[in-house]
Design a protein around this motif. Structure first.
Motif, short mmCIF file in Angstrom:
data_model
loop_
_atom_site.label_atom_id
_atom_site.label_comp_id
_atom_site.label_asym_id
_atom_site.label_seq_id
_atom_site.Cartn_x
_atom_site.Cartn_y
_atom_site.Cartn_z
N ASN A 38 0.85 -1.26 -0.06
CA ASN A 38 -0.11 -0.11 -0.09
C ASN A 38 0.99 1.30 0.10
N SER A 39 1.46 1.51 -1.30
CA SER A 39 2.54 2.49 -1.11
C SER A 39 2.63 3.10 -2.45
N SER A 40 3.26 4.21 -2.59
CA SER A 40 3.63 4.87 -3.96
C SER A 40 5.07 4.77 -3.98
N LEU A 41 5.89 4.30 -3.12
CA LEU A 41 7.38 4.39 -3.24
C LEU A 41 7.70 3.54 -4.33
N ASN A 42 8.93 4.03 -5.00
CA ASN A 42 9.49 3.12 -6.00
C ASN A 42 8.40 2.60 -7.23
N SER A 43 7.69 3.49 -7.27
CA SER A 43 6.42 3.03 -8.35
C SER A 43 6.52 4.10 -9.53
N PRO A 44 7.25 4.27 -10.50
CA PRO A 44 7.12 5.01 -11.69
C PRO A 44 6.21 4.99 -12.43
N GLU A 45 5.46 3.86 -12.47
CA GLU A 45 4.28 3.84 -13.61
C GLU A 45 3.00 4.09 -12.82
N GLY A 46 3.20 4.53 -11.47
CA GLY A 46 1.79 4.76 -10.83
C GLY A 46 1.67 3.90 -9.37
N SER A 47 1.08 4.79 -8.71
CA SER A 47 1.01 4.40 -7.22
C SER A 47 0.27 2.85 -6.98
N TRP A 48 0.54 2.18 -6.20
CA TRP A 48 -0.13 1.08 -5.64
C TRP A 48 -1.05 1.32 -4.60
N GLU A 49 -0.92 2.49 -3.88
CA GLU A 49 -1.68 2.88 -2.92
C GLU A 49 -3.14 2.66 -3.14
#
Length: 336
Positions: free
Chosen positions: A303-314
């Motif tokens: 549940n994070s936006s870290l290290n997600s260049p193609e879009g957040s997983w939050e």
């Protein structure tokens, strides 16, 4: 490596032929409508008794049909604050540490707090030095600084040394053989210092993807580990427009590699499609159903936006609602 043999083995595993591979080596399409795919109703289950100590493959193993269900906490929220919003405490809390920040004591404190609040801790740390250093015993004091106090907590802990190691492999002392040696060293030390700590190597789904023919996944496996771990994501995002993949379709591709081994999902995730409201929430529900029906013992949403260049997983609010409903289910296992 005979790559012809390796390609043939991948085809067998893609079809789920785990037994055939053992003898050799000892998609859902994206829904285009805004209406979520139909879910087959779950059959009525009889709650199974917990495995006896003699039957359990690892400490804290949940009964059949149950699993530890949780997530990593969004960096901008407090754990207890998010649990209050969900309406139910997490059954598993996923957290990450690094030796470069001298976080061994923080890792232990996190596990102590999780167990005190009814959460199964699943903690990760990178290695203090190279994998070869750890495997050869040159970092035993560092490992013991975590394992010894974890062993005194009196509860099960999932402990991962360098999750997704494939990202950092290649340098001297950082090859697959070094990674597996590190895991074996940790398993032996945990048996002595912390019998309730389960060493859980967590690898990437991509390493086992049947479309790949440039790597031997078997080099990363640790047969001595009581559990095996995977990170599994639906790759689609509004940016890349890759194929929408269900959790189950990705797991079906690789489960043959882990025949008979309890699986923990160290991370999984899906992004919201603004053109298909509700689809990502349904993805969350379908992933939980698949996990229960296929013997997965724990899963943690990233549940994070870290290290997600193609879009957040939050999670979006709709995804959180679906997640909260699953978390409140009676099939969710919790630490004793």
């Amino acid at each position: 490596m005979d790559w012809g043999t390796e390609i043939g083995r991948r085809r067998l595993l893609g079809l789920g032929a785990g037994m055939a591979v053992a003898a050799v080596a000892s998609s859902c399409s994206r829904t285009t409508s805004a209406v979520p795919a139909t879910v087959t109703p779950e059959p009525t289950r009889t709650r199974a008794p917990s495995p006896s100590p003699a039957e359990a493959l690892f400490p804290g193993q949940p009964p059949a049909g149950e699993l530890y269900y949780g997530a990593s906490v969004p960096f901008h929220r407090s754990l207890t604050g998010w649990e209050a919003e969900l309406g139910t405490p997490l059954a598993l809390n996923r957290s990450y540490f690094t030796p470069q920040r001298n976080e061994a004591a923080q890792l232990v404190a996190r596990c102590r707090d999780d167990l005190a609040h009814g959460r199964l801790p699943h903690v990760s740390t990178k290695a203090d030095g190279t994998w070869a250093d750890v495997g050869a015993g040159r970092r035993d004091a560092w490992l013991a600084s975590m394992l010894a106090p974890l062993g005194a907590l009196g509860g099960t802990v999932l402990f991962t040394l360098h999750h997704e190691p494939e990202n950092d492999a290649g340098a001297p002392g950082m090859m697959p053989v070094d990674f597996t040696a590190m895991q074996r060293r940790a398993i032996r030390m945990a048996a002595d210092l912390a019998p309730d700590v389960v060493i859980a190597p967590v690898l990437q789904h991509w390493t086992f993807d049947p479309s790949r023919h440039d790597v031997d996944p078997g080099r990363w496996l640790v047969p001595e580990a009581a559990v095996a771990g995977l990170d599994v994501y639906n790759p689609w995002s509004p940016v890349n427009r890759k194929e929408w993949r269900s959790f189950g379709s990705k797991m079906d591709e690789v489960r043959g590699w882990f025949e008979g081994v309890p699986l923990v999902i160290g991370e999984y995730g899906c992004r919201e499609d603004p053109d298909n409201p509700g689809l990502a929430a349904q993805w969350i529900r379908d992933a939980a159903t698949y996990a229960r029906e296929h013997g997965i013992v724990s899963m943690s949403y990233f549940n994070s936006s870290l290290n997600s260049p193609e879009g957040s997983w939050e999670m979006t609010p709709a995804m959180e609602t679906a997640f909260a409903a699953e978390l409140a289910s009676d099939w969710v296992a919790r630490p004793a």
